[in-house]
Design a protein around this motif. Structure first.
Motif, PDB file in Angstrom:
ATOM      1  N   ASN A  74      -1.647  55.973  -4.720  1.00  0.00           N
ATOM      2  CA  ASN A  74      -0.709  56.878  -5.375  1.00  0.00           C
ATOM      3  C   ASN A  74       0.459  57.185  -4.441  1.00  0.00           C
ATOM      4  O   ASN A  74       0.515  56.731  -3.292  1.00  0.00           O
ATOM      5  CB  ASN A  74      -1.415  58.154  -5.842  1.00  0.00           C
ATOM      6  N   LYS A  75       1.376  57.979  -4.925  1.00  0.00           N
ATOM      7  CA  LYS A  75       2.616  58.222  -4.197  1.00  0.00           C
ATOM      8  C   LYS A  75       2.355  58.884  -2.856  1.00  0.00           C
ATOM      9  O   LYS A  75       2.978  58.542  -1.848  1.00  0.00           O
ATOM     10  CB  LYS A  75       3.548  59.086  -5.055  1.00  0.00           C
ATOM     11  N   ALA A  76       1.422  59.846  -2.835  1.00  0.00           N
ATOM     12  CA  ALA A  76       1.145  60.561  -1.592  1.00  0.00           C
ATOM     13  C   ALA A  76       0.640  59.606  -0.510  1.00  0.00           C
ATOM     14  O   ALA A  76       1.033  59.707   0.656  1.00  0.00           O
ATOM     15  CB  ALA A  76       0.127  61.673  -1.842  1.00  0.00           C
ATOM     16  N   LEU A  77      -0.237  58.665  -0.872  1.00  0.00           N
ATOM     17  CA  LEU A  77      -0.769  57.731   0.113  1.00  0.00           C
ATOM     18  C   LEU A  77       0.304  56.740   0.553  1.00  0.00           C
ATOM     19  O   LEU A  77       0.371  56.362   1.719  1.00  0.00           O
ATOM     20  CB  LEU A  77      -1.971  56.986  -0.473  1.00  0.00           C
ATOM     21  N   VAL A  78       1.147  56.316  -0.396  1.00  0.00           N
ATOM     22  CA  VAL A  78       2.246  55.416  -0.046  1.00  0.00           C
ATOM     23  C   VAL A  78       3.175  56.086   0.959  1.00  0.00           C
ATOM     24  O   VAL A  78       3.559  55.507   1.977  1.00  0.00           O
ATOM     25  CB  VAL A  78       3.013  55.003  -1.319  1.00  0.00           C
ATOM     26  N   GLN A  79       3.553  57.359   0.681  1.00  0.00           N
ATOM     27  CA  GLN A  79       4.432  58.079   1.597  1.00  0.00           C
ATOM     28  C   GLN A  79       3.743  58.342   2.928  1.00  0.00           C
ATOM     29  O   GLN A  79       4.375  58.285   3.978  1.00  0.00           O
ATOM     30  CB  GLN A  79       4.867  59.392   0.946  1.00  0.00           C
ATOM     31  N   LEU A  80       2.448  58.640   2.904  1.00  0.00           N
ATOM     32  CA  LEU A  80       1.709  58.873   4.141  1.00  0.00           C
ATOM     33  C   LEU A  80       1.791  57.661   5.054  1.00  0.00           C
ATOM     34  O   LEU A  80       1.824  57.798   6.273  1.00  0.00           O
ATOM     35  CB  LEU A  80       0.258  59.217   3.818  1.00  0.00           C
ATOM     36  N   ASN A  81       1.849  56.451   4.459  1.00  0.00           N
ATOM     37  CA  ASN A  81       1.915  55.231   5.248  1.00  0.00           C
ATOM     38  C   ASN A  81       3.341  54.778   5.530  1.00  0.00           C
ATOM     39  O   ASN A  81       3.552  53.706   6.075  1.00  0.00           O
ATOM     40  CB  ASN A  81       1.141  54.116   4.537  1.00  0.00           C
ATOM     41  N   GLY A  82       4.326  55.591   5.129  1.00  0.00           N
ATOM     42  CA  GLY A  82       5.704  55.301   5.489  1.00  0.00           C
ATOM     43  C   GLY A  82       6.427  54.367   4.559  1.00  0.00           C
ATOM     44  O   GLY A  82       7.527  53.902   4.869  1.00  0.00           O
ATOM     45  N   TYR A  83       5.858  54.091   3.365  1.00  0.00           N
ATOM     46  CA  TYR A  83       6.495  53.173   2.424  1.00  0.00           C
ATOM     47  C   TYR A  83       7.174  53.951   1.298  1.00  0.00           C
ATOM     48  O   TYR A  83       6.883  55.128   1.068  1.00  0.00           O
ATOM     49  CB  TYR A  83       5.472  52.198   1.843  1.00  0.00           C
ATOM     50  N   SER A  84       8.059  53.247   0.598  1.00  0.00           N
ATOM     51  CA  SER A  84       8.768  53.882  -0.513  1.00  0.00           C
ATOM     52  C   SER A  84       8.161  53.541  -1.861  1.00  0.00           C
ATOM     53  O   SER A  84       8.450  54.209  -2.848  1.00  0.00           O
ATOM     54  CB  SER A  84      10.245  53.449  -0.505  1.00  0.00           C
ATOM     55  N   GLY A  85       7.322  52.527  -1.933  1.00  0.00           N
ATOM     56  CA  GLY A  85       6.733  52.139  -3.213  1.00  0.00           C
ATOM     57  C   GLY A  85       5.363  51.507  -3.021  1.00  0.00           C
ATOM     58  O   GLY A  85       5.058  50.927  -1.964  1.00  0.00           O
ATOM     59  N   GLU A  86       4.524  51.587  -4.073  1.00  0.00           N
ATOM     60  CA  GLU A  86       3.164  51.059  -4.001  1.00  0.00           C
ATOM     61  C   GLU A  86       3.160  49.556  -3.803  1.00  0.00           C
ATOM     62  O   GLU A  86       2.382  49.029  -3.005  1.00  0.00           O
ATOM     63  CB  GLU A  86       2.404  51.424  -5.277  1.00  0.00           C
ATOM     64  N   ARG A  87       4.025  48.863  -4.510  1.00  0.00           N
ATOM     65  CA  ARG A  87       4.022  47.413  -4.431  1.00  0.00           C
ATOM     66  C   ARG A  87       4.303  46.942  -3.007  1.00  0.00           C
ATOM     67  O   ARG A  87       3.642  46.035  -2.495  1.00  0.00           O
ATOM     68  CB  ARG A  87       5.068  46.841  -5.392  1.00  0.00           C
ATOM     69  N   GLU A  88       5.282  47.567  -2.370  1.00  0.00           N
ATOM     70  CA  GLU A  88       5.605  47.195  -0.992  1.00  0.00           C
ATOM     71  C   GLU A  88       4.409  47.425  -0.080  1.00  0.00           C
ATOM     72  O   GLU A  88       4.071  46.583   0.754  1.00  0.00           O
ATOM     73  CB  GLU A  88       6.800  48.014  -0.505  1.00  0.00           C
ATOM     74  N   MET A  89       3.746  48.564  -0.252  1.00  0.00           N
ATOM     75  CA  MET A  89       2.608  48.873   0.614  1.00  0.00           C
ATOM     76  C   MET A  89       1.470  47.890   0.406  1.00  0.00           C
ATOM     77  O   MET A  89       0.902  47.361   1.368  1.00  0.00           O
ATOM     78  CB  MET A  89       2.132  50.298   0.355  1.00  0.00           C
ATOM     79  N   LEU A  90       1.094  47.627  -0.853  1.00  0.00           N
ATOM     80  CA  LEU A  90      -0.020  46.723  -1.123  1.00  0.00           C
ATOM     81  C   LEU A  90       0.283  45.309  -0.643  1.00  0.00           C
ATOM     82  O   LEU A  90      -0.623  44.576  -0.241  1.00  0.00           O
ATOM     83  CB  LEU A  90      -0.351  46.720  -2.613  1.00  0.00           C
ATOM     84  N   ALA A  91       1.554  44.925  -0.668  1.00  0.00           N
ATOM     85  CA  ALA A  91       1.917  43.597  -0.197  1.00  0.00           C
ATOM     86  C   ALA A  91       1.846  43.502   1.325  1.00  0.00           C
ATOM     87  O   ALA A  91       1.540  42.444   1.876  1.00  0.00           O
ATOM     88  CB  ALA A  91       3.327  43.242  -0.673  1.00  0.00           C
ATOM     89  N   ARG A  92       2.101  44.611   2.006  1.00  0.00           N
ATOM     90  CA  ARG A  92       2.122  44.587   3.471  1.00  0.00           C
ATOM     91  C   ARG A  92       0.733  44.760   4.080  1.00  0.00           C
ATOM     92  O   ARG A  92       0.454  44.239   5.151  1.00  0.00           O
ATOM     93  CB  ARG A  92       3.035  45.701   3.978  1.00  0.00           C
ATOM     94  N   VAL A  93      -0.106  45.574   3.439  1.00  0.00           N
ATOM     95  CA  VAL A  93      -1.420  45.858   4.024  1.00  0.00           C
ATOM     96  C   VAL A  93      -2.348  44.667   3.770  1.00  0.00           C
ATOM     97  O   VAL A  93      -2.634  44.334   2.627  1.00  0.00           O
ATOM     98  CB  VAL A  93      -2.033  47.144   3.422  1.00  0.00           C
ATOM     99  N   LYS A  94      -2.809  44.037   4.838  1.00  0.00           N
ATOM    100  CA  LYS A  94      -3.690  42.874   4.726  1.00  0.00           C
ATOM    101  C   LYS A  94      -5.129  43.202   5.120  1.00  0.00           C
ATOM    102  O   LYS A  94      -6.065  42.800   4.455  1.00  0.00           O
ATOM    103  CB  LYS A  94      -3.170  41.731   5.611  1.00  0.00           C
ATOM    104  N   ASP A  95      -5.296  43.909   6.235  1.00  0.00           N
ATOM    105  CA  ASP A  95      -6.631  44.210   6.749  1.00  0.00           C
ATOM    106  C   ASP A  95      -6.653  45.669   7.187  1.00  0.00           C
ATOM    107  O   ASP A  95      -6.094  46.025   8.231  1.00  0.00           O
ATOM    108  CB  ASP A  95      -6.961  43.286   7.916  1.00  0.00           C
ATOM    109  N   ILE A  96      -7.285  46.520   6.398  1.00  0.00           N
ATOM    110  CA  ILE A  96      -7.285  47.955   6.684  1.00  0.00           C
ATOM    111  C   ILE A  96      -7.923  48.233   8.038  1.00  0.00           C
ATOM    112  O   ILE A  96      -7.446  49.054   8.814  1.00  0.00           O
ATOM    113  CB  ILE A  96      -8.033  48.708   5.572  1.00  0.00           C
TER     114      ILE A  96
END
Length: 754
Positions: A74-96
């Motif tokens: 959700n938006k809060a988790l995306v912002q917590l990780n420094g991203y502006s959108g969910e798609r960008e975050m999911l594309a960047r995160v490979k191995d938690i």
């Protein structure tokens, strides 16, 4: 006496006094240091204990696969990780595990706890803000989501809250006081003794907020908590505490509370025991889980109940059907399944709108429920399809059949009564299929199939009636299976062929064609796709069939391109949902374009929005792969769905094809004319080619041409014909003569394609 005073004075003025004072001061400093060290160690132990008790400080919400790949945020988790959108975050995160946690072993500990307990709550870790690599502290909670049928884990979902400010800002003692006030749950330490006496050692202020019990009252009478527990949950709470004590394990239980004002809420107690001679000290946490429980019940409602009518859905029906079969076998009696299909519902929905259609379905559900006994079940398993289970309908098949006929007639009568739907007064009817079953058939889906066959028998008999299942009707089903076998053979032979329907420009010149699949069956003659495409999809032949279609189409296109007179022609081919969703589709298309050596810019793939409704990111990647080949993309049946505008905005389409139903009504329907004009204007503004299908007369053509339509297709320019006939027509001049439409006998467009 004077002598003593003189001696004392002499001593005080000597160096001995200074030495004694220094010794006293050293002792005092040492004692102070020891005391400070004890305080520091106590504070450090308090911090470690506090880290274990932090619970439910969650704001970011996510879903992850079992291997740890994040699926949504959700938006809060995306912002917590420094991203502006969910798609960008999911594309960047490979191995938690390696990218998120400062200490990667924390990820393994988190997963171990999740797999062992099915949930993790208040798991505190230091992580990197994924994009900026800033180090922050978080509290994480999660739970496994299980398949309700198999019980196997599907994925897990959880929440994350940033607690960096609390961790960094507060001193050890301040942190303890602050966190106990701000935690959503209540921390407590409780001693239970063998005598049954309980003593509260510590409880935080949140306890009163959750239970409504003042802290003083709880400290004085710890068992006052049981006075607030819901009556139906008291025994379970006591049993859970007794079991945890006997097994010397953690205490974890969920129960309901009733406050003095009548409010009801869900709470969870989780505590770890510390066994001592004097008793057991429970270090625990009490939290309000009302929101989570409400969400879980809502999820269960959505999983097992139809959100529109609030009737049980297909999943719930199949569960109950299995129970009914087992019950019949156990009792030695018979049950009944009624399959109800509302006649002409699609017409009501299309002409009066979905809101009227929904209101109709809600009233139908209410009427069906009123006609049944409390032990019977009515469920909605499809758009206009309902089923009714009558358990213990008769001791033998004859009695059960008589009971089924009585109930079915009662349902038909109530459904014939007028429905008042706002300004619409609707007269309805239904077709009902009836199957009597016992415990001999253990498969609910087989009984449902027989009821479905019986329902279609009722429809074939004129609708507005019922039919008992006739075993002879299974022969028609067997014919379908024979047709599947014939289709498998046809895929390896020469029975499949493409017919071509001309597409013309605004001057009436043929610029291309749409390839429409036909099956020249040796026994049944010419078969259209609406009969065999569903079979191919149902029995896993769609990928092979798609390959056959593209082979035929690209072979024709290659032949056209070798002839200068036809090299300019474009070819459009339809792509079905299942075909496009095959993982190998892009590779297959590229291989066939190369093997036929065609100019791919002359090939257009027509996709409906249903093709794009599943995985938007995958669709976008596949479309980009197709575009790299040079192939054009067309959005087919534009205007019939709810998401078409979004697809035009985000996906690389070259053209849009106006649904033929709008074209058919532009002469008489003002709304259709307005809609078609809007679509054409939008296509121009977006730089897309517009194609109108099902153009059947010159008046429709004139309207479309006047408002800027680029290309036309329909019976006005010719039916779909074999390749040779299409080329003969092209050689006659490339400008087809408008087909004559007989008055009073509108032709049916030949639009169904592969």
């Amino acid at each position: 006496m004077p002598g003593f005073l003189n001696a004392l004075i002499d001593f005080g003025s000597s160096a001995n006094w200074l030495i004694a004072a220094w010794l006293v001061l050293s002792v005092l400093v040492t004692l102070a240091a020891l005391r400070y060290r004890r305080l520091y160690r106590a504070a450090r132990a308090g911090r470690a204990r506090l880290a274990d008790l932090i619970d439910n400080l969650s704001e970011g919400i996510y879903t992850s696969s079992l291997d740890g790949r994040q699926l949504s945020a959700n938006k809060a988790l995306v912002q917590l990780n420094g991203y502006s959108g969910e798609r960008e975050m999911l594309a960047r995160v490979k191995d938690i595990g390696t990218e998120w946690y400062v200490d990667p072993s924390r990820r393994a500990a988190f997963r171990d706890a999740l797999e062992r307990d099915g949930r993790v709550e208040d798991f505190v870790s230091e992580i990197y803000r994924h994009k900026t690599r800033e180090r922050i502290w978080i509290s994480e909670s999660a739970r496994l989501v299980l398949d309700p049928t198999t019980g196997k884990p599907l994925h897990y979902e959880g929440s994350v809250r940033d607690i960096t400010v609390l961790v960094r800002r507060l001193s050890l003692e301040e942190r303890f006081q602050k966190l106990t006030r701000e935690l959503p749950g209540a921390l407590f330490q409780l001693v239970t003794r063998a005598s049954g006496v309980a003593e509260v050692l510590y409880v935080s202020a949140a306890f009163t907020r959750i239970t409504g019990i003042p802290l003083e009252e709880f400290v004085e009478r710890p068992r006052s908590l049981f006075g607030r527990v819901h009556g139906a949950d008291i025994s379970g709470l006591r049993r859970s505490l007794r079991r945890a004590t006997e097994k010397r394990q953690s205490w974890d239980h969920e129960f309901r509370l009733r406050l003095r004002d009548g409010t009801e809420k869900w709470a969870r107690v989780a505590a770890t025991p510390e066994f001592r001679e004097a008793g057991i000290i429970w270090h625990g946490y009490l939290t309000d889980i009302s929101t989570r429980k409400s969400n879980e019940m809502e999820i269960e409602r959505l999983a097992y109940f139809d959100p529109l009518t609030e009737l049980p859905n297909r999943r719930m029906f199949l569960n109950r059907m299995a129970q009914a079969i087992a019950g019949s076998e156990r009792r030695g009696d018979h049950g009944v399944l009624l399959f109800i299909d509302l006649d002409n519902f699609k017409t009501l929905n299309d002409t009066q709108g979905h809101d009227v259609g929904d209101a109709f379905l809600i009233q139908v559900a209410a009427r069906l429920e009123r006609c049944l006994a409390p032990r019977d079940l009515v469920a909605r398993i499809g758009g206009d399809e309902f089923v009714v289970i009558l358990e213990a309908a008769g001791v033998d098949e004859a009695n059960a059949t008589r009971h089924a006929i009585v109930v079915a007639n009662r349902l038909l009568v109530t459904l014939r009564e007028p429905f008042e739907l706002a300004a619409v007064r609707h007269l309805a009817s239904a077709s009902v299929g009836v199957v009597v079953f016992d415990g001999a058939e253990a498969r609910p889906d087989e009984i449902l199939k027989r009821a479905d066959i019986a329902m279609y028998q009722a429809k074939a008999a004129g609708r507005n009636g019922m039919a008992l299942f006739d075993p002879a009707s299974l022969e028609r089903e067997r014919e379908r299976f024979r047709l599947v076998g014939d289709l498998r053979a046809a895929l390896g032979g020469r029975e499949l062929e493409l017919h071509f329907q001309p597409q013309v420009d605004d001057r009436g010149v043929i610029i291309g064609a749409e390839g429409l699949l036909r099956w020249n069956h040796p026994r049944l003659g010419m078969i259209f796709p609406d009969r065999f495409i569903p079979l191919a999809e149902q029995f896993g032949l769609i990928e092979e069939l798609s390959r056959a279609v593209f082979d035929l189409g690209l072979a024709a296109l290659a032949s056209w391109q070798r002839d200068p007179a036809t090299a300019h022609l474009r070819l459009a081919l339809n792509v079905s949902v299942q075909s496009f969703n095959c993982d190998s589709f892009g590779a297959m298309l590229g291989q066939m374009v190369r093997s036929h050596a065609v100019d791919a810019t002359r090939l257009t793939l027509e996709l409906t929005e249903h093709v794009m409704a599943r995985d938007h990111e995958r669709v976008a990647r596949l479309m980009a792969e197709i575009k790299d080949l040079g192939v054009r993309l067309s959005l087919d049946d534009f205007g019939t769905g709810y998401s078409s505008l979004a697809y035009l905005k985000t996906l690389p389409f070259d053209e849009l094809k106006i649904d033929g139903r709008f074209v058919a009504d532009i002469e008489t329907g003002e709304s259709d004319r307005a809609l078609v004009k809007t679509i054409l204007a939008m296509a121009r503004n977006l730089g897309l080619t517009s194609v109108a299908e099902h153009v059947e007369n010159i008046r429709q053509q004139a309207f479309l041409r006047a408002f800027g339509c680029d290309c036309f297709q329909g019976y006005l320019y010719g039916k779909a014909v074999p390749a040779a006939d299409f080329l003969d027509r092209l050689r006659e001049g490339g400008t087809p003569q408008p087909a004559t439409l007989r008055s009073g006998h509108p032709s049916r467009p030949d639009w169904i394609a592969s």
